[in-house]
Design an enzyme around this catalytic site. Structure first.
Site, PDB file in Angstrom:
ATOM      1  N   SER A   1       0.829  -1.196   0.000  1.00 21.80           N
ATOM      2  CA  SER A   1       0.000   0.000   0.000  1.00 21.80           C
ATOM      3  C   SER A   1       0.868   1.252   0.000  1.00 21.80           C
ATOM      4  O   SER A   1       1.791   1.382   0.807  1.00 21.80           O
ATOM      5  CB  SER A   1      -0.893  -0.015   1.241  1.00 21.80           C
ATOM      6  N   GLY A   2       0.585   2.151  -0.918  1.00 21.18           N
ATOM      7  CA  GLY A   2       1.353   3.397  -0.998  1.00 21.18           C
ATOM      8  C   GLY A   2       2.590   3.286  -1.848  1.00 21.18           C
ATOM      9  O   GLY A   2       3.367   4.234  -1.960  1.00 21.18           O
TER      10      GLY A   2
ATOM     11  N   SER B   1      -5.492   5.459  -0.649  1.00 22.46           N
ATOM     12  CA  SER B   1      -5.283   4.016  -0.773  1.00 22.46           C
ATOM     13  C   SER B   1      -6.473   3.350  -1.469  1.00 22.46           C
ATOM     14  O   SER B   1      -7.620   3.540  -1.082  1.00 22.46           O
ATOM     15  CB  SER B   1      -5.096   3.431   0.628  1.00 22.46           C
ATOM     16  N   SER B   2      -6.166   2.561  -2.500  1.00 16.10           N
ATOM     17  CA  SER B   2      -7.243   1.805  -3.180  1.00 16.10           C
ATOM     18  C   SER B   2      -7.617   0.646  -2.276  1.00 16.10           C
ATOM     19  O   SER B   2      -6.759  -0.141  -1.889  1.00 16.10           O
ATOM     20  CB  SER B   2      -6.766   1.245  -4.509  1.00 16.10           C
TER      21      SER B   2
ATOM     22  N   GLY C   1      -0.602  -5.811  -3.032  1.00 18.41           N
ATOM     23  CA  GLY C   1       0.592  -6.650  -2.945  1.00 18.41           C
ATOM     24  C   GLY C   1       0.569  -7.498  -1.683  1.00 18.41           C
ATOM     25  O   GLY C   1      -0.324  -7.373  -0.838  1.00 18.41           O
TER      26      GLY C   1
ATOM     27  N   ASN D   1      -1.334   5.299   3.317  1.00 19.48           N
ATOM     28  CA  ASN D   1      -1.485   6.013   2.052  1.00 19.48           C
ATOM     29  C   ASN D   1      -2.737   6.898   2.126  1.00 19.48           C
ATOM     30  O   ASN D   1      -3.805   6.418   2.468  1.00 19.48           O
ATOM     31  CB  ASN D   1      -1.619   4.976   0.921  1.00 19.48           C
TER      32      ASN D   1
ATOM     33  N   THR E   1      -1.424   2.435  -8.181  1.00 17.43           N
ATOM     34  CA  THR E   1      -2.493   3.123  -8.903  1.00 17.43           C
ATOM     35  C   THR E   1      -1.910   4.202  -9.814  1.00 17.43           C
ATOM     36  O   THR E   1      -2.341   4.353 -10.955  1.00 17.43           O
ATOM     37  CB  THR E   1      -3.479   3.740  -7.891  1.00 17.43           C
TER      38      THR E   1
ATOM     39  N   GLU F   1       1.000  -8.771   1.878  1.00  8.09           N
ATOM     40  CA  GLU F   1       0.955  -7.978   3.117  1.00  8.09           C
ATOM     41  C   GLU F   1       1.368  -8.819   4.312  1.00  8.09           C
ATOM     42  O   GLU F   1       0.923  -9.963   4.461  1.00  8.09           O
ATOM     43  CB  GLU F   1      -0.459  -7.410   3.334  1.00  8.09           C
TER      44      GLU F   1
HETATM   45  N1  LIG Z   1       5.247   8.035 -10.246  1.00  6.03           N
HETATM   46  C1  LIG Z   1       4.894   8.809  -9.241  1.00  6.03           C
HETATM   47  N2  LIG Z   1       5.213  10.108  -9.257  1.00  6.03           N
HETATM   48  C2  LIG Z   1       4.877  10.930  -8.256  1.00  6.03           C
HETATM   49  N3  LIG Z   1       4.227  10.517  -7.135  1.00  6.03           N
HETATM   50  C3  LIG Z   1       3.878   9.231  -7.061  1.00  6.03           C
HETATM   51  C4  LIG Z   1       4.176   8.303  -8.094  1.00  6.03           C
HETATM   52  N4  LIG Z   1       3.729   7.099  -7.724  1.00  6.03           N
HETATM   53  C5  LIG Z   1       3.142   7.272  -6.513  1.00  6.03           C
HETATM   54  N5  LIG Z   1       3.216   8.544  -6.117  1.00  6.03           N
HETATM   55  C6  LIG Z   1       2.721   9.122  -4.845  1.00  6.03           C
HETATM   56  O1  LIG Z   1       2.475   8.065  -3.943  1.00  6.03           O
HETATM   57  C7  LIG Z   1       1.128   8.075  -3.500  1.00  6.03           C
HETATM   58  C8  LIG Z   1       0.629   6.658  -3.340  1.00  6.03           C
HETATM   59  O2  LIG Z   1       0.560   6.069  -4.612  1.00  6.03           O
HETATM   60  P1  LIG Z   1      -0.628   5.062  -4.998  1.00  6.03           P
HETATM   61  O3  LIG Z   1      -1.910   5.524  -4.461  1.00  6.03           O
HETATM   62  O4  LIG Z   1      -0.506   4.813  -6.448  1.00  6.03           O
HETATM   63  O5  LIG Z   1      -0.164   3.791  -4.181  1.00  6.03           O
HETATM   64  P2  LIG Z   1      -0.799   2.338  -4.230  1.00  6.03           P
HETATM   65  O6  LIG Z   1       0.319   1.387  -4.331  1.00  6.03           O
HETATM   66  O7  LIG Z   1      -1.827   2.273  -5.290  1.00  6.03           O
HETATM   67  O8  LIG Z   1      -1.404   2.244  -2.804  1.00  6.03           O
HETATM   68  P3  LIG Z   1      -2.689   1.427  -2.328  1.00  6.03           P
HETATM   69  O9  LIG Z   1      -2.382   0.001  -2.459  1.00  6.03           O
HETATM   70  O10 LIG Z   1      -2.824   1.872  -0.922  1.00  6.03           O
HETATM   71  O11 LIG Z   1      -3.780   1.898  -3.210  1.00  6.03           O
HETATM   72  C9  LIG Z   1       0.380   8.856  -4.574  1.00  6.03           C
HETATM   73  O12 LIG Z   1      -0.744   9.471  -4.034  1.00  6.03           O
HETATM   74  C10 LIG Z   1       1.401   9.856  -5.026  1.00  6.03           C
HETATM   75  O13 LIG Z   1       1.441  10.954  -4.143  1.00  6.03           O
END
Ligand SMILES: Nc1ncnc2c1ncn2[C@@H]1O[C@H](COP(=O)(O)OP(=O)(O)OP(=O)(O)O)[C@@H](O)[C@H]1O
Length: 964
Positions: free
Chosen positions: A271-272, A320-321, A544, A317, A276, A546
């Site tokens: 997460s984070g 977070s999705s 992923g 996050n 996404t 956990e």
């Molecule tokens: N390529 C990137 N460039 C800039 N910031 C990024 C990038 N990737 C991620 N981030 C930052 O990290 C934060 C978390 O990313 P994201 O929500 O995609 O994580 P995630 O893996 O989908 O988490 P979750 O599993 O909790 O949904 C985003 O809100 C953004 O601020």
């Protein structure tokens, strides 16, 4: 004769024609120095390899960027010995590996003076290094000072010197491999090397790195200038080759067109970690390139909707999705996007009714409360966030830097884009408001048995109004349960906990159904038209692996999904390897890898697998979380992947590590049943959305549920359990993915504070292990990860050959090199076009190459120095001659000019003088004439008076005087 004591500078040592003998382990620097018959103690420090470009393994011999110091020594050094052997030519030999090499004969005359310098200077130089793990678990790059027996003396960057067991050290990669963009290029594939490499790149905002077929993306937590149309075009034109999501997506498009096979981009990470965002970046690329019509715009607009309804703030996050998703993007024959389909998995329902302190429920609730127009607020009976029990308890109402009202506006726009009518939008918001009001329904205990009745308060009436049902029916559905006993139906009152459960279950189900319905509507909008070719690229953004301190049912499901994905990953990875081995005629059967088959079996085996036992216990009326745990221990204790723990816990040995699960709440979450009275209530609503929800709840039952009134309380058990439903969805997902060519992206979260520039080694390492990057590396180690064409190999290492190989073909040269270096046959394979090496083998060759090059370079630099000095002397002489010539020339030129000026001056002087003289003469001449005429006049006047010729004209007299 005694040798004089050393006095000269280090430079003079550099010019010594030396050879040295390594006596330590591998890259150890232990040696003795012989110079002019005298043995001195010291250390040998190999210099950097030439050629600055990390990616170019073709750096040339003789390149000028070699580092300076290479051999130094210190008398009676505690750190080791260096041997300088005078006038022997330069040959190298590694006593451990028996590798020998050669360098040309000495080119310079021997110098007689030298000085031993303090070896502490070496510690500061990044040379001869190894990885050492410190007590806090972090890996540190340390400089080897000396190795004796099993002990090694190391110098740490901050100046500390420590003694460690040699076996605990891991070799560091040569400097040329610092920050390589593919981890497969590392000679030594170890955890610290991978960690170091990723950090090295991360510090330069190079967030993407390849790990063989996998793209590793480290979350920058800041804007990085790696995206946008210029980059998209550059990757499209292939004018940029560095790892990127664009590159992966581009490969997917090309392979889809070339091979006519559907593709998938599988994104995972904790997460984070940025899954996404990565999925959105891939979608942007597809939208930019596959474009035609407005469908790609609609696809991109699904993101704000899904994020609003499926994302929430968690401790890890802010966005977070809370669900997994697969977006399948379809292409037409012309390679344009012609539609898409979204499938979602396992939405975290429990968040709707409760969330941990500091976290938030789904964004849409806060957005609605902040952004709804006054009319809508009135219609939906909206209150502020703090007035809803479901939102109030976590104590977190807003997110720093996030404008919920503005996001609500974006969501409205997106809903319009995906053609959700204004009426439906209003219904959706009514359902959201109803869910919030459910939390405000309270109960009053009405008897001694803790039975309750729902209060006829604002909460109850507003919910009834919003979902458009009868208030009394709602009150009854939340306070009672109808049971069929024989032919009679009896009504049983609910206790307080049962009533609260029923209320929350209904709220959760409405939200989950709403989410599902929305996804369905979006899919209708993105429907693939007639132009469908069947070619698609799917993007999977799934939770992923956990592993927390306390792991529950959610982690159980998530990790099960990850085991399935890992199996897919393994199969694919080996399939690719296999293809390359077959194409090159390699015996690939020797490659072994750890299959996670056994762990998957532990989950899926019938009837005695984790899932079957969970389902079985969930159907037992008397089943409890403890009885479930005991059952597991009883039946699975002999399974290698299962470990019984104390109390109601158990552990599973996953591919990514061992995880301990606490079974508390497992049965309830797995059952997740909604009482039939509640479903019936929804079916009775006059609003069409609750009716749709009720219908979908009924169809989710394994067997059709016929008339709840005629069923006993056991009807709920016929619904599919959560884990079984999830297992089925996963099975379908895997079947779909199996028909695609996968491209894997592993996202890494570099720190837990969500800040840019912070790299927590331990956290990254844990994720590398969990998301299987190290597994890829490990698999690669067991295969032949290093490949080099015969031509490249011969070009790179051919100069190490002792015999002349000038006229041999690359394959013969390659084989001769392998023999000369005694590389064991099991360590490499010779293919038709390439050589395949096991991990570390190229490292040995590379070390020898560097040492040899280093010797050559040292001699070359000495020779160049000597040549330069001689040249300088000659130049000096030449310069003096030229200078004197030029000075003479200048003097001559100056003199000529002066002479010319002088002559000109003389002529001018002469002329002026002449004029002056002439003028003076003329003046005096005229004066004399005047005097003469005066005198003559006077004389004439005198004469004429005397002789009486008075009547003579004066003129005649005058003429007479004048001519006479
Ligand atoms: N390529 C990137 N460039 C800039 N910031 C990024 C990038 N990737 C991620 N981030 C930052 O990290 C934060 C978390 O990313 P994201 O929500 O995609 O994580 P995630 O893996 O989908 O988490 P979750 O599993 O909790 O949904 C985003 O809100 C953004 O601020």
């Amino acid at each position: 004769m005694e040798k004089p004591p050393p006095t000269a500078s280090f430079q003079s040592i550099k010019s010594l024609p030396v050879s040295f003998r390594y006596a330590g382990t591998g890259s150890s620097s232990e040696a003795e120095i012989h110079y002019n018959g005298v043995t001195r103690n010291g250390v040998v420090m190999p210099s950097n390899a030439p050629g600055g470009d990390n990616n170019d393994l073709q750096s040339e011999i003789g390149s000028d960027d070699s580092q300076s110091s290479s051999v130094r020594g210190i008398d009676d050094s505690p750190y080791g010995k260096v041997e300088l052997i005078e006038d022997e030519g330069v040959s190298t030999e590694d006593e451990d590996t028996g590798i020998t090499g050669y360098t040309p004969a000495p080119l310079l005359p021997t110098r007689t003076e030298y000085k031993w310098e303090d070896t502490s200077a070496y510690a500061a130089k990044k040379k001869h290094q190894s990885w050492v793990q410190l007590s806090n678990g972090d890996w540190e790059l340390a400089t080897i000072l000396t190795t004796s027996g099993t002990e090694t003396l190391l110098s740490l960057p901050e100046g500390k010197v420590i003694r460690v067991n040699t076996e605990s050290l891991l070799p560091a990669n040569p400097d040329i491999l610092d920050g390589v963009d593919d981890l497969m290029q590392l000679s030594y594939l170890s955890e610290p090397s991978v960690l170091y490499n990723l950090r090295h790149r991360y510090e330069q905002n190079l967030i993407y790195t390849k790990a063989g077929p996998v793209l590793v993306a480290v979350n920058p937590f800041k804007e990085v200038s790696l995206y946008g149309s210029d980059y998209i075009q550059a990757y499209r034109r292939k004018s940029i080759g560095s790892p990127h999501v664009y590159a992966i997506t581009d490969t997917a498009i090309r392979e889809m067109i070339r091979d006519e096979v559907n593709q998938s981009i599988i994104i995972s990470g904790e997460s984070g970690a940025g899954k996404t965002e990565t999925a959105k970046i891939a979608m942007q690329y597809l939208a930019a390139l596959g474009g035609g019509g407005g469908i790609e715009y609609e696809i991109l607009k699904t993101n704000p909707i899904l994020e609003a309804f499926g994302n929430a703030r968690t401790s890890r996050n802010d966005n977070s999705s809370r669900f997994g998703k697969l977006i399948e993007i379809h292409f037409s024959e012309t390679g344009k996007i012609c539609g898409a389909n979204i499938q979602t998995f396992l939405l975290e329902k429990s968040r709707v009714v409760q969330c941990v302190k500091g976290e938030r429920s789904y964004h849409i609730f806060y957005q609605l409360c902040a952004g709804a127009s006054p009319e809508l607020r009135e219609k939906l009976r909206l209150k502020s966030v703090a007035e809803y029990n479901y939102l109030r308890h976590s104590g977190c109402y807003s997110i720093n830097g996030v404008d919920d009202a503005e996001h609500f506006r974006i969501v409205l726009e997106a809903l319009d884009t995906v053609h959700i009518s204004k009426e439906d939008q209003e219904n959706v918001f009514a359902m959201l408001s109803a869910v919030l009001w459910f939390g405000n329904i309270s109960f009053t205990v009405i008897d001694n048995e803790n039975h309750v009745e729902a209060d006829l308060n604002e909460g109850l009436s507003t919910v009834a109004e919003l979902i458009r049902c009868d208030v009394a029916a709602l009150q009854s559905a939340l306070s009672t349960r109808k049971m069929k006993v024989g032919n009679d139906t009896i009504v049983q009152k609910l206790t307080l906990p049962q009533a609260i459960d029923a209320r929350d279950a209904l709220a959760k189900s409405i939200y989950a159904c709403l989410f599902e319905w929305l996804v369905g509507q979006i899919n209708k909008a993105l429907i693939v038209g007639k132009r469908r070719t069947g070619r698609s690229i799917s993007i999977l953004d799934i939770y992923g692996f956990e592993s927390f301190e306390r792991n529950s049912f959610e982690q159980f499901c998530i990790n099960f999904a990850n085991e399935r994905l890992q199996q897919h990953f393994n199969r694919h990875l080996f399939k690719l390897e296999q293809e390359e081995y077959i194409n090159d005629g390699i015996d690939w059967a020797r490659v072994e890898f750890d299959d996670n088959h056994e762990c998957l079996n532990l989950f899926e085996k019938k009837p005695l697998g984790l899932i079957s036992l969970l389902d079985e216990e969930s159907t037992f009326p008397n089943g409890t979380d403890l009885s479930f745990a005991n059952k597991l221990k009883q039946h699975l204790k002999s399974n290698y992947c299962f470990k019984a723990e104390r109390g109601q816990a158990f552990s599973v040995r996953h591919f990514a590590g061992e995880v301990t699960y606490n079974t508390a709440g497992f049965l309830e979450k797995n059952r997740d049943f909604l009482h039939l009275d509640s479903i019936e209530l929804l079916a009775s609503c006059t609003c069409h959305l609750p009716q749709i929800f009720a219908a979908s709840m009924l169809t989710q039952s394994e067997k059709p549920v016929v008339g709840p009134l005629h069923k006993s309380g056991g009807a709920e058990s016929q619904r599919l359990s959560v884990i079984t439903k999830f297992k089925g969805e996963l099975f379908q997902l895997m079947q779909r993915l199996e028909t695609t060519t996968p491209h894997f992206i592993r996202c890494i979260k570099p720190n837990s504070v969500q800040s840019p520039g912070v790299y927590e080694q331990g956290l990254v390492l844990q994720q590398l292990r969990c998301c299987g990057v190290l597994e890829v590396v490990r698999i690669s180690r067991s295969g032949f990860p290093t490949r080099m064409t015969h031509q490249k190999f011969a070009r790179r290492y051919g100069f190490l050959l002792l015999e002349n190989a000038a006229n041999q073909d690359p394959l013969s040269v390659s084989v001769a090199i392998l023999h000369q270096f005694n590389i064991l046959p099991e360590m490499y394979q010779v293919g038709y076009t390439k050589l395949f090496f096991r991990t570390g083998q190229i490292g040995v060759l590379e070390d020898t190459r560097n040492r040899t090059l280093h010797g050559i370079l040292r001699l070359q630099s000495c020779f160049r120095g000597y040549k330069s000095r001689s040249l300088l002397k000659e130049l000096k002489r030449g310069i003096a001659t030229i200078q004197s010539f030029i000075r003479g020339e200048n003097a001559r030129k100056e003199f000529a000019v002066l002479l010319q000026k002088h002559r000109a001056a003389v002529v001018i002087q002469k002329h002026i003088k002449g004029r002056i003289v002439k003028k003076r003469y003329m003046n005096s001449y005229h004066a004399s004439l005047v005097v003469q005429s005066v005198i003559r006049g006077w004389l004439v006047r005198r004469c004429s008076g005397n002789i009486g010729l008075l009547n003579f004209g004066g003129r005649k007299v005058h003429n007479l005087f004048h001519y006479g």
